[in-house]
Design a protein around this motif. Sequence first.
Motif, PDB file in Angstrom:
ATOM      1  N   SER A  12      -0.448   4.069  -8.397  1.00 11.18           N
ATOM      2  CA  SER A  12      -0.722   2.665  -8.673  1.00 11.18           C
ATOM      3  C   SER A  12      -1.865   2.222  -7.780  1.00 11.18           C
ATOM      4  O   SER A  12      -1.967   2.649  -6.624  1.00 11.18           O
ATOM      5  N   GLU A  13      -2.716   1.382  -8.303  1.00  9.74           N
ATOM      6  CA  GLU A  13      -3.850   0.906  -7.516  1.00  9.74           C
ATOM      7  C   GLU A  13      -3.372  -0.072  -6.440  1.00  9.74           C
ATOM      8  O   GLU A  13      -2.401  -0.801  -6.622  1.00  9.74           O
ATOM      9  N   GLY A  14      -4.080  -0.062  -5.318  1.00 12.83           N
ATOM     10  CA  GLY A  14      -3.813  -1.038  -4.285  1.00 12.83           C
ATOM     11  C   GLY A  14      -2.513  -0.853  -3.534  1.00 12.83           C
ATOM     12  O   GLY A  14      -1.992  -1.796  -2.945  1.00 12.83           O
ATOM     13  N   GLY A  15      -1.981   0.355  -3.550  1.00  8.75           N
ATOM     14  CA  GLY A  15      -0.729   0.617  -2.851  1.00  8.75           C
ATOM     15  C   GLY A  15      -0.957   1.323  -1.533  1.00  8.75           C
ATOM     16  O   GLY A  15      -1.976   1.141  -0.855  1.00  8.75           O
ATOM     17  N   VAL A  16       0.016   2.156  -1.157  1.00  6.72           N
ATOM     18  CA  VAL A  16      -0.061   2.960   0.056  1.00  6.72           C
ATOM     19  C   VAL A  16      -0.068   4.425  -0.354  1.00  6.72           C
ATOM     20  O   VAL A  16       0.801   4.871  -1.111  1.00  6.72           O
ATOM     21  N   GLU A  59      10.046   6.690  -3.387  1.00 10.08           N
ATOM     22  CA  GLU A  59      11.030   6.143  -4.324  1.00 10.08           C
ATOM     23  C   GLU A  59      10.821   4.646  -4.524  1.00 10.08           C
ATOM     24  O   GLU A  59      11.420   4.040  -5.417  1.00 10.08           O
ATOM     25  N   HIS A  60       9.965   4.059  -3.713  1.00 13.22           N
ATOM     26  CA  HIS A  60       9.665   2.637  -3.795  1.00 13.22           C
ATOM     27  C   HIS A  60       8.310   2.436  -4.469  1.00 13.22           C
ATOM     28  O   HIS A  60       7.368   3.202  -4.246  1.00 13.22           O
ATOM     29  N   GLY A  61       8.198   1.423  -5.285  1.00 11.61           N
ATOM     30  CA  GLY A  61       6.957   1.155  -5.997  1.00 11.61           C
ATOM     31  C   GLY A  61       5.796   0.909  -5.046  1.00 11.61           C
ATOM     32  O   GLY A  61       5.965   0.319  -3.974  1.00 11.61           O
ATOM     33  N   GLY A  62       4.627   1.381  -5.431  1.00 15.45           N
ATOM     34  CA  GLY A  62       3.440   1.182  -4.620  1.00 15.45           C
ATOM     35  C   GLY A  62       3.197   2.263  -3.591  1.00 15.45           C
ATOM     36  O   GLY A  62       2.241   2.165  -2.812  1.00 15.45           O
ATOM     37  N   TYR A  63       4.048   3.292  -3.575  1.00 12.02           N
ATOM     38  CA  TYR A  63       3.891   4.386  -2.627  1.00 12.02           C
ATOM     39  C   TYR A  63       3.712   5.702  -3.376  1.00 12.02           C
ATOM     40  O   TYR A  63       4.521   6.045  -4.238  1.00 12.02           O
ATOM     41  N   LEU A  64       2.665   6.421  -3.045  1.00 10.08           N
ATOM     42  CA  LEU A  64       2.385   7.736  -3.608  1.00 10.08           C
ATOM     43  C   LEU A  64       2.109   8.692  -2.455  1.00 10.08           C
ATOM     44  O   LEU A  64       1.487   8.301  -1.461  1.00 10.08           O
ATOM     45  N   ALA A  65       2.569   9.935  -2.568  1.00 10.67           N
ATOM     46  CA  ALA A  65       2.343  10.909  -1.492  1.00 10.67           C
ATOM     47  C   ALA A  65       1.712  12.176  -2.035  1.00 10.67           C
ATOM     48  O   ALA A  65       2.027  12.622  -3.140  1.00 10.67           O
ATOM     49  N   ILE A  66       0.827  12.745  -1.241  1.00  9.57           N
ATOM     50  CA  ILE A  66       0.336  14.099  -1.466  1.00  9.57           C
ATOM     51  C   ILE A  66       0.801  14.934  -0.289  1.00  9.57           C
ATOM     52  O   ILE A  66       0.596  14.562   0.872  1.00  9.57           O
ATOM     53  N   LYS A 129      -7.814   3.473  -4.709  1.00  9.61           N
ATOM     54  CA  LYS A 129      -8.257   2.463  -3.747  1.00  9.61           C
ATOM     55  C   LYS A 129      -7.063   1.860  -2.986  1.00  9.61           C
ATOM     56  O   LYS A 129      -6.792   0.658  -3.065  1.00  9.61           O
ATOM     57  N   PRO A 130      -6.349   2.693  -2.251  1.00  7.55           N
ATOM     58  CA  PRO A 130      -5.158   2.197  -1.554  1.00  7.55           C
ATOM     59  C   PRO A 130      -5.507   1.153  -0.494  1.00  7.55           C
ATOM     60  O   PRO A 130      -6.564   1.225   0.144  1.00  7.55           O
ATOM     61  N   VAL A 131      -4.616   0.198  -0.316  1.00  6.97           N
ATOM     62  CA  VAL A 131      -4.788  -0.763   0.770  1.00  6.97           C
ATOM     63  C   VAL A 131      -4.659  -0.042   2.111  1.00  6.97           C
ATOM     64  O   VAL A 131      -5.355  -0.371   3.073  1.00  6.97           O
ATOM     65  N   ARG A 232       9.122  -0.673   6.025  1.00  3.75           N
ATOM     66  CA  ARG A 232       9.018  -2.056   6.501  1.00  3.75           C
ATOM     67  C   ARG A 232       7.662  -2.305   7.156  1.00  3.75           C
ATOM     68  O   ARG A 232       6.997  -3.318   6.876  1.00  3.75           O
ATOM     69  N   SER A 233       7.251  -1.394   8.002  1.00  2.00           N
ATOM     70  CA  SER A 233       5.994  -1.582   8.719  1.00  2.00           C
ATOM     71  C   SER A 233       4.792  -1.492   7.783  1.00  2.00           C
ATOM     72  O   SER A 233       3.857  -2.304   7.882  1.00  2.00           O
ATOM     73  N   CYS A 234       4.809  -0.527   6.868  1.00  2.00           N
ATOM     74  CA  CYS A 234       3.680  -0.385   5.939  1.00  2.00           C
ATOM     75  C   CYS A 234       3.583  -1.578   5.003  1.00  2.00           C
ATOM     76  O   CYS A 234       2.472  -2.020   4.661  1.00  2.00           O
ATOM     77  N   ASP A 235       4.718  -2.127   4.582  1.00  3.35           N
ATOM     78  CA  ASP A 235       4.683  -3.327   3.735  1.00  3.35           C
ATOM     79  C   ASP A 235       4.048  -4.494   4.489  1.00  3.35           C
ATOM     80  O   ASP A 235       3.251  -5.261   3.931  1.00  3.35           O
ATOM     81  N   LYS A 236       4.392  -4.641   5.767  1.00  5.34           N
ATOM     82  CA  LYS A 236       3.803  -5.717   6.574  1.00  5.34           C
ATOM     83  C   LYS A 236       2.317  -5.491   6.784  1.00  5.34           C
ATOM     84  O   LYS A 236       1.520  -6.425   6.722  1.00  5.34           O
ATOM     85  N   ILE A 237       1.926  -4.225   7.035  1.00  4.91           N
ATOM     86  CA  ILE A 237       0.496  -3.933   7.214  1.00  4.91           C
ATOM     87  C   ILE A 237      -0.264  -4.203   5.923  1.00  4.91           C
ATOM     88  O   ILE A 237      -1.357  -4.792   5.942  1.00  4.91           O
ATOM     89  N   ARG A 238       0.319  -3.792   4.800  1.00  2.00           N
ATOM     90  CA  ARG A 238      -0.335  -3.998   3.511  1.00  2.00           C
ATOM     91  C   ARG A 238      -0.570  -5.485   3.267  1.00  2.00           C
ATOM     92  O   ARG A 238      -1.635  -5.885   2.794  1.00  2.00           O
ATOM     93  N   THR A 239       0.417  -6.303   3.582  1.00  2.00           N
ATOM     94  CA  THR A 239       0.281  -7.753   3.411  1.00  2.00           C
ATOM     95  C   THR A 239      -0.798  -8.304   4.344  1.00  2.00           C
ATOM     96  O   THR A 239      -1.642  -9.142   3.935  1.00  2.00           O
ATOM     97  N   ALA A 240      -0.821  -7.835   5.587  1.00  2.00           N
ATOM     98  CA  ALA A 240      -1.799  -8.336   6.553  1.00  2.00           C
ATOM     99  C   ALA A 240      -3.222  -7.938   6.193  1.00  2.00           C
ATOM    100  O   ALA A 240      -4.174  -8.675   6.466  1.00  2.00           O
ATOM    101  N   LEU A 241      -3.383  -6.777   5.585  1.00  2.00           N
ATOM    102  CA  LEU A 241      -4.714  -6.284   5.225  1.00  2.00           C
ATOM    103  C   LEU A 241      -5.247  -6.879   3.933  1.00  2.00           C
ATOM    104  O   LEU A 241      -6.456  -6.885   3.705  1.00  2.00           O
ATOM    105  N   ALA A 242      -4.324  -7.335   3.069  1.00  2.00           N
ATOM    106  CA  ALA A 242      -4.739  -7.809   1.730  1.00  2.00           C
ATOM    107  C   ALA A 242      -5.598  -9.065   1.810  1.00  2.00           C
ATOM    108  O   ALA A 242      -5.459  -9.882   2.716  1.00  2.00           O
TER     109      ALA A 242
END
Length: 242
Positions: A12-16, A59-66, A129-131, A232-242
Amino acid sequence: MTEAFEISGVPSEGGVLIVVDHASSHVPDDIDLGISPQYQQDHIAYDPGIAPIARLMTEHGGYLAILSTASRLIVDLNRYPDEAAVIVECSDGVEIPGNHLSAEGRQARLDRFFTPYHNRVAALIADLKPVLVASLHSFSPTLRSKPEMQRPWDMGIMYNQHQTAPRLALQFLGEEDGLIIGDQLPYSGKDLNATMNRQCEAIGQPYIGVEVRQDLIREEAGQRRFADILLRSCDKIRTALA
């Protein structure tokens, strides 16, 4: 899954984007490292506990891993391709006879494992283009070669020149009860940051380097705990960076 990497989660675009350089201890059948089997499950072979954390996060939306699918003893993806330690001949006091390779043999390893992995990381960053990019590792609390060196931190945050996201991570992780957080510990991201230097620093992509102590995440309960902390921390960082 390929020989060099696997993808977990839904793009998903704009995720982590989670990047796990040392996810696997797998050694292909056609490669003989010449070491005792016990070392293939040792910290020199991979980062114990970190791959399950990455998969739980996706398992949570907005997160993709390689995630890598070959042992770091085959090729260390968090090195530069021309660095001697990209195919290590001795690790934490253990000799790796099967890694004494010719120049052609080294290049074949890189072509087979290193290049496909890094090409895919670069493509995911360009396309999605991940946040935030989160580079996940785990570290051993002690080393055989340096038994006097103690590493008491629960988690460390690594970075090089781009410090906005890491500073946010240190702030938010500091709000978690009882966590001992290391800033540039157990080692500095200015010294060991090859993947993030190439993939993120070079293009101004916000990222954090994360190290979790291995003895805390060998079991499922610890893996779930740190997956939740990182979410929790990545969600907060994503919000702060957006």
